[in-house]
Design a protein around this motif. Structure first.
Motif: not given
Ligand SMILES: Cc1cc2nc3c(=O)[nH]c(=O)nc-3n(C[C@H](O)[C@H](O)[C@H](O)COP(=O)(O)OP(=O)(O)OC[C@H]3O[C@@H](n4cnc5c(N)ncnc54)[C@H](O)[C@@H]3O)c2cc1C
Length: 377
Positions: A359-368, A373-375
Motif C-alpha cells: 500500500m505504501d509503495k502504491t500510494a507513493k507511486i500514485l501521489s508522487g 494517496e490522492t483521495e
C-alpha cells in the motif's frame, strides 16, 4: 512436532520439531477444532467496538445470495430482495455457485477421485493402547500441537492426526482414493461406515487401526476433494472472491483456511475504514488492484503446490505453472512438506506487513508526493 511413520510397521519416516523454541516461524502453529475456530472468529467479529478491530460486524444468518452483479456491486438474495453495496466479497466455499457470476463462465471445480475420512476421538481412549500412547507422548512436555501421520505409499493413503482442544481430542483425517458409491450425495460431511473405513485401512498397523472403532460423537464422515483452475484475477468490478471459492485445494499442506485467513488480513489492511472516504470509487479501485497484486501470487502458490502433492516441485510442469503467478522464492525441489525450507515459503509469511508495504509503495507511486494517496480524483 511432525512425526510421520510407515503405516504397516510404524518405521519412522520423518521427524521435525517445531515447538516454541525451534525458531520464531513456528511460534504460532495451532491445531484447532473447526467448531472452536468458527466460534472464536465469530466472537472477534461481533465483539463491541474496538479501536483496532473497528465496529462490530452484523452477522445475518440464512441470507442465501442467489445472484451477484459484480460490475455494479448488486446482489439478489434467494428471497428476491436486491441490495447494492460498495464492495461485495464472494466467499461461498468449494461448491461456489457465485463464482460463475464472477467469471461469467461455468465453474471449473471438479472432483479429484480422492476423498478424506474425518472423525474425532478422545485422547483418553487413544492412550489406552500402549503403542499409540507412546506415539503421542511428548517427552519435552512443550509440544501440544503437531501432527502424527502414517503413510501407505502403495495404496496411496495418508492418515494425519493432530490433537486439539488443549490435547483432549484427536482429529483424524485419512486421504484415500474415493471408494465406489462413497459420499455420492456430495455433502460437506457424508456418513460412512466404520467397516468401510477399516477395509480401506487394511494395511495399517493394528494399534492405529483401533482408532477406527473408538467412540466418536458423529461417527466417521467422508468428503470429496476438489480442484479448480487458477484464476488470473480475484477482482471484478465492485466484487472480489476469497477462500475456497477462489482457490479450493487439496489438503496436502493444510493451507486452505490458512491462506483464506491471510486474505482477511489483506482486506483489513487495505479497507481500513479510516483510509477510505465514503463513495471514493477511485481509491476503491486502486485498493482492489493492490489486493490482486498481493493475493493472486500467494493463493495460487498455495493452491498449485497443494494440488501437486507432497513431491510438488519434483512434479514436471508444476514450477512453471506456479511461476505464471508467483515470482518469490521457492524451497529446493526435494524439500519435504513442513521441513524448514518449505515452511519458510509457505508459512513464514506476514500478510499484514506485505499489505502495508504494498500500500505504501502504491500510494507513493500514485501521489508522487509524501506517500499520500490522492483521495479526491
Ligand atoms: C477435510 C478437510 C480438512 C482441512 N484441513 C485444513 C487445515 O488443516 N488447515 C487449513 O488451513 N485448511 C484446511 N482445510 C481447508 C479449509 O476447510 C477451507 O479452505 C476453508 O474452510 C475455506 O473457507 P471458506 O470460508 O472459503 O469456505 P467455507 O468454509 O466452505 O464457507 C463457505 C460459507 O459460505 C456459505 N454459502 C455457500 N453458498 C452461499 C450463498 N449462495 N449465499 C450465502 N452463503 C453461502 C456456506 O454456508 C458456508 O458457510 C481442510 C478442508 C477439508 C475438506
Amino acid at each position: 512436532m511432525l512425526l510421520q511413520y510407515n503405516a504397516t510397521d510404524l518405521k519412522l519416516l520423518q521427524k521435525d520439531y517445531y515447538g516454541p523454541d525451534s525458531g520464531a516461524e513456528w511460534s504460532r502453529f495451532w491445531s484447532v477444532h473447526r467448531v472452536d475456530l468458527h466460534n472464536g472468529l465469530r466472537e472477534l467479529a461481533i465483539q463491541a467496538q474496538d479501536k483496532i478491530l473497528g465496529p462490530p460486524v452484523d452477522v445475518k444468518l440464512g441470507q442465501e445470495i442467489a445472484v451477484v452483479d459484480c460490475e455494479t456491486g448488486t446482489i439478489r438474495l434467494k428471497d428476491g430482495r436486491w441490495e447494492q453495496h460498495d464492495l461485495v466479497v464472494i466467499a461461498d466455499g468449494a461448491h461456489s455457485r457465485l463464482i460463475e457470476d464472477f467469471t461469467g463462465n461455468p465453474s471449473t471445480v471438479h472432483r479429484t477421485g480422492r476423498s478424506i475420512y474425518r472423525w474425532l476421538v478422545s485422547m483418553d481412549e487413544v492412550n489406552t493402547d500402549p503403542v499409540l500412547q507412546k506415539l503421542y507422548a511428548d517427552p519435552q512436555g512443550t509440544c501440544k500441537s503437531g501432527f502424527v501421520a502414517w503413510g501407505d505409499k502403495e495404496n496411496r493413503i495418508l492418515w494425519v492426526s493432530y490433537k486439539c482442544r488443549g490435547g483432549q481430542v484427536l482429529n483424524n483425517a485419512v486421504v484415500h482414493d474415493t471408494q465406489t458409491g462413497e459420499g455420492e450425495e456430495d455433502l460437506w460431511q457424508s456418513p460412512v461406515s466404520r467397516e468401510q473405513v477399516f477395509k480401506v485401512l487394511q494395511s495399517f498397523h493394528p494399534s492405529v487401526q483401533k482408532m477406527v472403532y473408538m467412540t466418536s460423537e458423529d461417527g466417521i464422515k467422508t468428503h470429496h476433494l476438489y480442484k479448480r483452475l487458477p484464476l488470473q484475477s480475484f477482482v471484478r468490478g465492485k466484487a472480489l472472491v476469497v477462500g475456497d471459492a477462489a482457490h479450493v485445494m487439496m489438503p496436502t499442506h493444510a493451507a486452505g483456511a490458512g491462506v483464506a485467513i491471510e486474505t482477511a488480513a489483506t482486506l483489513e489492511t487495505l479497507f481500513d475504514f479510516s483510509g477510505i472516504r465514503e463513495k471514493n470509487t477511485w481509491t476503491m479501485e486502486r485498493r482492489l488492484e493492490v489486493f490482486d497484486k498481493l493475493r493472486v501470487p500467494r493463493c495460487n502458490l498455495a493452491m498449485l503446490s497443494s494440488n501437486a502433492g507432497p513431491d510438488w516441485l519434483q512434479v514436471p510442469g508444476v514450477e512453471n505453472e506456479i511461476r505464471k503467478y508467483y515470482s518469490g522464492p521457492l524451497p529446493p525441489a526435494g524439500a519435504m512438506p513442513y521441513s524448514s525450507a518449505f515452511r519458510d515459503v509457505l508459512f513464514k509469511h506476514d500478510e499484514y506487513q506485505a499489505a502495508k508495504e504494498c500500500m505504501d509503495k502504491t500510494a507513493k507511486i500514485l501521489s508522487g508526493r509524501d506517500g499520500k494517496e490522492t483521495e479526491d480524483k
